[in-house]
Each structure stands twice: as structure tokens, then as C-alpha cells.
Design a protein around this motif. Structure first.
Motif, short mmCIF file in Angstrom:
data_model
loop_
_atom_site.label_atom_id
_atom_site.label_comp_id
_atom_site.label_asym_id
_atom_site.label_seq_id
_atom_site.Cartn_x
_atom_site.Cartn_y
_atom_site.Cartn_z
N VAL A 40 20.58 -0.27 -5.80
CA VAL A 40 20.55 -1.07 -6.89
C VAL A 40 19.47 -0.78 -7.90
O VAL A 40 18.32 -0.66 -7.36
CB VAL A 40 20.85 -2.84 -6.68
N ARG A 41 19.82 -0.46 -8.94
CA ARG A 41 18.43 -0.35 -10.04
C ARG A 41 18.47 -1.40 -11.03
O ARG A 41 19.28 -1.98 -11.47
CB ARG A 41 19.11 0.78 -11.09
N CYS A 42 17.24 -1.96 -10.86
CA CYS A 42 16.74 -3.11 -11.39
C CYS A 42 15.80 -2.70 -12.63
O CYS A 42 14.65 -2.23 -12.16
CB CYS A 42 15.93 -4.09 -10.28
N ILE A 43 16.12 -3.24 -13.63
CA ILE A 43 15.50 -2.92 -14.86
C ILE A 43 14.79 -4.02 -15.66
O ILE A 43 15.59 -4.98 -15.75
CB ILE A 43 16.25 -2.17 -15.91
N VAL A 44 13.54 -4.35 -15.77
CA VAL A 44 12.96 -5.55 -16.26
C VAL A 44 12.23 -5.18 -17.70
O VAL A 44 11.35 -4.40 -17.66
CB VAL A 44 11.93 -6.28 -15.35
N ILE A 45 12.67 -5.74 -18.92
CA ILE A 45 12.18 -5.44 -20.04
C ILE A 45 11.53 -6.56 -20.85
O ILE A 45 12.33 -7.54 -21.28
CB ILE A 45 13.43 -4.86 -20.85
N PRO A 46 10.33 -6.77 -20.75
CA PRO A 46 9.64 -7.75 -21.79
C PRO A 46 10.03 -7.61 -23.11
O PRO A 46 10.29 -6.36 -23.53
CB PRO A 46 8.42 -7.57 -21.37
N ALA A 47 10.23 -8.70 -24.01
CA ALA A 47 10.82 -8.31 -25.20
C ALA A 47 9.64 -8.08 -26.38
O ALA A 47 9.96 -7.45 -27.35
CB ALA A 47 11.22 -9.92 -25.69
N THR A 48 8.47 -8.09 -26.01
CA THR A 48 7.25 -7.86 -26.81
C THR A 48 6.11 -7.34 -26.28
O THR A 48 6.01 -7.35 -25.15
CB THR A 48 6.92 -9.13 -27.82
N TYR A 58 3.43 -20.95 -37.19
CA TYR A 58 4.40 -20.33 -38.45
C TYR A 58 3.45 -20.31 -39.45
O TYR A 58 2.73 -21.24 -40.09
CB TYR A 58 5.23 -21.58 -38.36
N GLN A 59 3.63 -18.99 -40.29
CA GLN A 59 3.01 -18.82 -41.36
C GLN A 59 3.61 -19.37 -42.70
O GLN A 59 2.94 -19.12 -43.68
CB GLN A 59 3.03 -17.07 -41.51
N GLY A 60 4.88 -19.89 -42.65
CA GLY A 60 5.33 -20.27 -44.08
C GLY A 60 5.22 -21.85 -44.13
O GLY A 60 4.36 -22.54 -43.65
N ASP A 61 6.16 -22.23 -45.18
CA ASP A 61 5.81 -23.72 -45.47
C ASP A 61 6.95 -24.48 -44.62
O ASP A 61 8.24 -24.29 -44.78
CB ASP A 61 6.13 -23.95 -47.04
N LEU A 62 6.62 -25.33 -43.79
CA LEU A 62 7.38 -25.66 -43.02
C LEU A 62 8.18 -26.96 -43.59
O LEU A 62 7.81 -27.80 -44.13
CB LEU A 62 6.84 -26.44 -41.76
N GLN A 63 9.69 -26.77 -43.46
CA GLN A 63 10.52 -27.73 -44.09
C GLN A 63 11.43 -28.50 -42.93
O GLN A 63 12.06 -27.59 -42.36
CB GLN A 63 11.53 -27.40 -45.26
N LEU A 110 10.29 -11.21 -31.51
CA LEU A 110 8.98 -10.79 -32.17
C LEU A 110 8.88 -11.78 -33.35
O LEU A 110 7.70 -12.17 -33.52
CB LEU A 110 9.03 -9.42 -32.69
N LEU A 111 10.06 -11.91 -34.06
CA LEU A 111 9.69 -12.68 -35.39
C LEU A 111 9.20 -14.24 -35.16
O LEU A 111 8.33 -14.54 -35.72
CB LEU A 111 10.80 -12.62 -36.11
N PRO A 112 9.86 -15.02 -34.33
CA PRO A 112 9.27 -16.12 -33.83
C PRO A 112 7.85 -16.04 -33.31
O PRO A 112 7.06 -17.13 -33.68
CB PRO A 112 10.44 -16.94 -32.74
N GLU A 113 7.52 -15.34 -32.45
CA GLU A 113 6.42 -15.16 -31.63
C GLU A 113 5.17 -14.96 -32.76
O GLU A 113 4.11 -15.55 -32.51
CB GLU A 113 6.53 -13.85 -30.73
N GLN A 114 5.49 -14.16 -33.65
CA GLN A 114 4.53 -13.77 -34.85
C GLN A 114 4.24 -14.73 -35.76
O GLN A 114 3.58 -14.65 -36.94
CB GLN A 114 4.79 -12.35 -35.41
N GLY A 115 5.20 -16.01 -35.81
CA GLY A 115 5.11 -17.01 -36.88
C GLY A 115 5.92 -16.54 -38.26
O GLY A 115 5.40 -17.18 -39.05
N LEU A 116 6.59 -15.65 -38.03
CA LEU A 116 7.27 -15.09 -39.22
C LEU A 116 8.19 -15.96 -39.73
O LEU A 116 9.20 -15.67 -40.93
CB LEU A 116 7.77 -13.61 -39.22
#
Length: 420
Positions: A324-332, A242-247, A106-112
Motif C-alpha cells: 500500500v502506498r500512503c501519501i500524506v499532504i498537508p494543505a499549506t 480575518y483582514q476584511g470587514d466582518l458582517q 490557504l485563504l481562510p488560514e491567511q484571513g483573506l
């Protein structure tokens, strides 16, 4: 003697021209992160200190991802405790049901988070953000509380291991195979309190998602952090995000490393980690045929859209093996929505898998995929310790998405190349 990339970031955030390994510093923080398990503990420490304000409403991020949607009364109380704190202090970045995602996606995706940042999080896989050229590391809830109050944290400057990546990986070989190979080579304590710094022409062959996966599991080798150079792919990822000051920081040519390891990406094979440690690695060809009861595709390590697309590519038009139980979980939430738009969710359901809301659930034995005694799972998560996903007599095999999807179809550990 020069400084490593990590040492340069720490020096800058401590207001120093130079730091060296072993030195104790007090560094300014760009981000302090907590989740629904660790934040309530940090709040208790915050209040014990008598604190009545936070250092920044914008730089504290609270993500309710482990037990949400709440699985029981205790988890509901933990989230309420965090929610009340966020409301009291006006925390800008509070992510709850409907907006939540697995924190390290979530944090990279949202540019935090971004290049040059100094980040602590009360979760061990906070090291994920090293993929963007940031110094990021996991801390305890007490350090999180101190960070929320002061905006600072104490660090012992780490030594470093240089990992030189060469050439390009073959099909069905990605970031998960790279990091499992490395951990298998050096062990779960092979980089204890060190920085793992990646370099070499092979870096350019890795996608940002590959890099997130590799940096995410630095802690599984005992490392303080893992970090990648900032290149064109990094800058493209951060552009308009990215919302910050890139260095941008680069290691000095004469920086000192405790060891140098070379990995030829072209020589790597799909790799798994057998129970009960991430260092217990084998190629898939060596491990194939082991029966599985469950396949989990997702987590902060492998739940991004590229992972979803790869899983769908392998599962499309086929059927998960009986039993077999297959569980797929998108991260955001954004990845979830993209799966719906691209028809990936339909592919998963038609293949006999379950398509979940974003959650850390099964990775740490919380919910949404607990194992009973005697059961074995193949999982794209990051830890396979005893009892990690449920009963202490269950087993976890760590793998890439390609291996987890292929194995779900056959009911045994399978090399995805054998499906072609």
C-alpha cells in the motif's frame, strides 16, 4: 416572505433591500480567485476584452497549487503566465512555491475570506468559504476575467435547502461523514443550483475544520454554495485573522426553503463513497474488506492540521500495510511546518508513508499519486469520478481521514473503530 442567509448576502452586495429566488442580480465582489490551471485561461479572456487594469490589486488572489512544484513544461508555462500577470498588475496576493498552499485551505488560514463576503473563484470548490458564513461559489474562467476587470459578477439568486443538524457525532465521525451521508441521501444533483444552508444545535458540535469539509463538497450535490451560520466558533476563528470587514447575516424566520432535511449526528457512522460517484455511499461496515493499493490523506477537503493530527494518532507506532502506498499532504506551508514542529511528519515517515509538500496533485490526477489501471485508492479528496486520479480503469473510494489512515494500515477498507 423573508430571505435566506445566502439571499441576504447577495442582496447586500447588489445594493438591494430584497432579492428573491430566480432574480438576476449584479453583485459587487470581495474576492476573485484563480489557480494555476484556470488563471491563464482567464488572462486570455482578460486580454481579448482589451482590458489594461484590474478592479483591485488586493482583492484578486492567484494561487499556484495544482501542478506546483511544476511537474512539466506545460505546468511551468501556466505558472509563468500567471506570475507575469501578477507582476504586471501588482497583484498583492500571489502564492507560488515557498508560500503556496491548497487554495481553499490557504485563504481562510491567511484571513483573506470571512463572514458576509461575496466570493467567486475559478475552481468549483470555492464553496468552501461558506463555512465562515460567506457566499462563495465556483465560476468559469470567463467570469473570473470579468470579475478581475469590473469587480462584479452576475448571479441568479438561488433557492435553498435547509439542513438541520442535531446532537453530537461519535468518535471517528466528522465533517466528511456528514457531507457524504447528505450527498448519498439527496444525490449528486439533489441541490442543483441551490444553496445548502446548515442550522440546528448540531452545528455547535462541529469544528471549523468539519465545516470547511462540509461546505467544500456542496458542489458534489450540485449546489451553488453551502453556508453555515456565524457562531462563537466562527468568530473565534476570525479573531486576529480575518483582514476584511466582518458582517454577520442570518436567515429570516420566514425564509422559504425547497426542502428541509434533518441529520442526527449521533446516529451517523463512518461513511465512504464507492466508485464512481460521491452519491454511491455506504457505511464503512458495509464496505469494509475492499482491497486498496493507495491511501491519500490531504486535499482542500481534508488537509488541515486537525486532519494531520488524526492521521498521526492512528498511524503512530504502526506500519502501512505491505503493497500500500500512503501519501500524506498537508494543505499549506503553515500546516506543513506545524507537522514538523509536532513530530507528525516523523510519525508518517516512520509508518511508511510519504510526506508531501502542499499540492492538489493527486486529487485531480495531476501528479504525486496517479493510479494505474486496475488500482484502487481510498482518498480524503472530494471526487471519485472515472479517471479522476489517473487511469480510467482505476477506482477511488472517498473517505474521512480516520478511514483512510486505518485502511492504509490494513490494506483493505477498515472501520477505525475496529483498530481500537
Amino acid at each position: 416572505m423573508g430571505m435566506t442567509m445566502t439571499q441576504k448576502i447577495l442582496a447586500a452586495h447588489a445594493g438591494l433591500d430584497f432579492v428573491e429566488a430566480g432574480q438576476l442580480i449584479n453583485a459587487n465582489l470581495d474576492i476573485v480567485l484563480g489557480n494555476d490551471i484556470t488563471t491563464p485561461v482567464a488572462i486570455n479572456e482578460f486580454e481579448k476584452c482589451g482590458a489594461n487594469s484590474v478592479f483591485s490589486k488586493e482583492k484578486i488572489i492567484l494561487v499556484m497549487d495544482h501542478f506546483t512544484p511544476n511537474k512539466d513544461i506545460k505546468s511551468a508555462q501556466q505558472c509563468k503566465r500567471s506570475r507575469d500577470f501578477a507582476n504586471q498588475y501588482g497583484i498583492s496576493h500571489f502564492y507560488d512555491v515557498g508560500t503556496v498552499g491548497i487554495e481553499h485551505a490557504l485563504l481562510p488560514e491567511q484571513g483573506l475570506v470571512g463572514p458576509g463576503d461575496c466570493i467567486i473563484g475559478a475552481d468549483s470548490h470555492t464553496c468552501t468559504y461558506g463555512a465562515l458564513g460567506a457566499f462563495s461559489t465556483g465560476v468559469g474562467s470567463t467570469d473570473m476575467a470579468a470579475g478581475m476587470i469590473t469587480g462584479k459578477a452576475w448571479f441568479k439568486v438561488p433557492t435553498a435547502i435547509k439542513v438541520i443538524l442535531k446532537n453530537k457525532p461519535n468518535p471517528y465521525v466528522g465533517g466528511k461523514d456528514v457531507i457524504l451521508h447528505l450527498i448519498g441521501k439527496i444525490g449528486v444533483d439533489g441541490a442543483l443550483y441551490q444553496s445548502i444552508e446548515y442550522t440546528g444545535d448540531g452545528v455547535a458540535a462541529l469544528s471549523m475544520d468539519d465545516r470547511f469539509t462540509i461546505a467544500n463538497m456542496a458542489i458534489e450535490a450540485g449546489a451553488k454554495n453551502g453556508i453555515f451560520p456565524v457562531d462563537e466558533k466562527t468568530l473565534e476563528y476570525c479573531k486576529d485573522r480575518y483582514q476584511g470587514d466582518l458582517q454577520v447575516f442570518e436567515a429570516d424566520a420566514d425564509a422559504e426553503y425547497t426542502r428541509v432535511i434533518e441529520i442526527d449526528l449521533a446516529a451517523l457512522k463512518p461513511t465512504v463513497a464507492l466508485p464512481h460517484l460521491p452519491e454511491n455511499t455506504k457505511t464503512v461496515q458495509e464496505a469494509k474488506g475492499l482491497k486498496i493499493d493507495q491511501s491519500v490523506i490531504g486535499s482542500c477537503t481534508n488537509g488541515r492540521i486537525s486532519d494531520m493530527r488524526l492521521a498521526a494518532q492512528i498511524l503512530k507506532g504502526k506500519r502501512v500495510a505491505e503493497g500500500v502506498r500512503c501519501i500524506v499532504i498537508p494543505a499549506t506551508q503553515d500546516i506543513y511546518l506545524q507537522c514538523l514542529k509536532e513530530g507528525l511528519a516523523q510519525i508518517f515517515v516512520e509508518a511508511g508513508a510519504v510526506f508531501s509538500v502542499p499540492t492538489c496533485g493527486p486529487c485531480m490526477g495531476g501528479h504525486m499519486g496517479i493510479l494505474a489501471e486496475g488500482e484502487r485508492a481510498v482518498s480524503t479528496t472530494n471526487r471519485n469520478f472515472v479517471g479522476r486520479m489517473g487511469h480510467t480503469d482505476s477506482e477511488i473510494i472517498l473517505s474521512s481521514v480516520a478511514v483512510a489512515a486505518a485502511s492504509a494500515l490494513t490494506g483493505v477498507i477498515t472501520d477505525p473503530n475496529d483498530l481500537d
